[in-house]
Motif scaffolding. Structure first.
Motif, PDB file in Angstrom:
ATOM      1  N   LEU A 163      32.027  -1.986  13.897  1.00 51.46           N
ATOM      2  CA  LEU A 163      31.758  -3.408  14.089  1.00 51.46           C
ATOM      3  C   LEU A 163      32.999  -4.120  14.606  1.00 51.46           C
ATOM      4  N   ALA A 164      34.163  -3.768  14.066  1.00 53.15           N
ATOM      5  CA  ALA A 164      35.412  -4.397  14.502  1.00 53.15           C
ATOM      6  C   ALA A 164      35.667  -4.135  15.981  1.00 53.15           C
ATOM      7  N   ARG A 165      35.455  -2.888  16.439  1.00 48.45           N
ATOM      8  CA  ARG A 165      35.661  -2.565  17.861  1.00 48.45           C
ATOM      9  C   ARG A 165      34.712  -3.364  18.747  1.00 48.45           C
ATOM     10  N   PHE A 166      33.462  -3.456  18.303  1.00 46.72           N
ATOM     11  CA  PHE A 166      32.472  -4.188  19.088  1.00 46.72           C
ATOM     12  C   PHE A 166      32.856  -5.655  19.225  1.00 46.72           C
ATOM     13  N   LEU A 167      33.240  -6.275  18.128  1.00 46.09           N
ATOM     14  CA  LEU A 167      33.571  -7.700  18.170  1.00 46.09           C
ATOM     15  C   LEU A 167      34.842  -7.967  18.957  1.00 46.09           C
ATOM     16  N   ARG A 168      35.839  -7.106  18.812  1.00 48.33           N
ATOM     17  CA  ARG A 168      37.087  -7.311  19.567  1.00 48.33           C
ATOM     18  C   ARG A 168      36.843  -7.194  21.062  1.00 48.33           C
ATOM     19  N   ALA A 169      35.976  -6.259  21.457  1.00 47.05           N
ATOM     20  CA  ALA A 169      35.669  -6.105  22.885  1.00 47.05           C
ATOM     21  C   ALA A 169      34.842  -7.285  23.391  1.00 47.05           C
ATOM     22  N   ALA A 170      33.824  -7.666  22.602  1.00 50.96           N
ATOM     23  CA  ALA A 170      32.922  -8.731  23.044  1.00 50.96           C
ATOM     24  C   ALA A 170      33.605 -10.086  23.098  1.00 50.96           C
ATOM     25  N   LEU A 171      34.534 -10.329  22.190  1.00 48.47           N
ATOM     26  CA  LEU A 171      35.156 -11.650  22.074  1.00 48.47           C
ATOM     27  C   LEU A 171      36.644 -11.604  22.415  1.00 48.47           C
TER      28      LEU A 171
END
Length: 327
Positions: free
Chosen positions: A48-56
């Motif tokens: 989840l952390a990787r996804f959010l850092r990439a998306a935002l």
């Protein structure tokens, strides 16, 4: 077109923050569904952390202070979605993009590997609910995507135009230097190279001079599905009718579908143009045409197309670029 973060990030910053989506509020239920989905679609907090850092990645303030890799996923999702809701005037487009990105997910690989299938079912249901609640925003999101694509195309064309303009300026300086060259033979060789560079700039696939058994060809190029034989002369005076006659014979020996371009910097004699004003297998170009191309007043490919159409309609080999400006 499917709307993704790659489309969103192609928008100018001001359009990502406000954009056309700002005219319609996001439903509170959609925000709740986003929080549910974020907490369920990944089994591991690091994922989840990787996804959010990439998306935002361009909005680090949304993730500031969050313990992404240690705090419960539900807590992370709730805090993030609360920030998106409170700053909807600024983050609405990002929120919609995030919702639609998650709505488009079809596989949840981490959950598929679990022995307990209920987690996968809960994630699938949460994403389905989110998809239903964001359906009203899809048309707006699609408009974002179309705008992003148009913007990217416009930027690409602008960059291409700037590169072409710079190359034309450089070729123009070469052309002016050639005018001052007192050595006719050296100037002729350089002129062939100049034309080669000019034709490459407009993707005409020029080929260098070559010799056949009984004749010398200055070069050739391809344009509009046709192959052209090229003759280029930088004489002290004009090209004569006899010289055009020789070129005409070169063309006719290549076959009935062969075409030619004769370039003469100082133009053509009146009797030469008279001879080929009603039937010609070639088109002509002169110094004034080249100057207009180098000045950016006409494009080489547009000019060749117009010359070709004119000779096909009238048989006349001579169509100066100045006529295009008056059309």
């Amino acid at each position: 077109m499917e709307f993704t973060f790659s489309h969103l990030l192609a928008l100018p910053m001001k359009d990502r923050m406000t954009g056309p989506a700002s005219s319609k509020k996001i439903s509170p239920l959609a925000y709740d569904a986003l929080a549910d989905s974020l907490s369920l679609i990944f089994w591991y907090k690091k994922s989840l952390a990787r996804f959010l850092r990439a998306a935002l990645r361009e909005y680090p303030e949304l993730l500031a202070g969050l313990d992404l890799e240690n705090a419960p996923k539900r807590d992370t999702a709730d805090v993030l979605v609360s920030r998106l809701m409170q700053g909807e005037h600024k983050y609405q487009s990002i929120s919609i993009g995030l919702m639609l990105e998650i709505s488009s997910m079809e596989r949840f690989r981490e959950l598929e590997r679990l022995d307990d299938a209920s987690w996968l079912e809960r994630a699938q249901q949460a994403v389905a609910d989110l998809s239903d609640l964001t359906a009203q925003h899809r048309e707006i999101a699609a408009e974002h995507a179309r705008f992003a694509q148009e913007l990217a195309s416009a930027i690409e064309e602008a960059e291409k135009g700037r590169a072409t303009s710079k190359a034309l300026d450089e070729l123009k300086q070469q052309f002016l230097v050639l005018h001052s060259d007192a050595n006719p033979q050296a100037r002729g060789r350089k002129f062939e190279g100049f034309l080669n560079d000019l034709f490459w700039l407009f993707d005409l696939n020029p080929r260098a001079a070559y010799s056949l058994e009984l004749e010398q060809i200055d070069g050739s190029f391809s344009f509009d599905t046709d192959d052209y034989v090229l003759e280029a002369k930088w004489l002290k005076g004009v090209v004569s009718r006899e010289q055009l006659d020789v070129f005409e014979k070169k063309i006719t020996r290549k076959g009935k579908n062969a075409l030619g371009l004769y370039v003469s910097i100082n133009g053509y004699s009146s009797d030469a143009l008279k001879q080929y004003e009603s039937a010609s297998s070639f088109i002509t170009m002169e110094g004034s045409d080249i100057f207009m191309i180098l000045d950016g007043r006409v494009r080489l490919d547009d000019l060749l197309l117009r010359k070709k159409r004119y000779v096909n309609e009238t048989g006349d080999c001579y169509f100066p670029a100045t006529r295009m400006l008056g059309e």
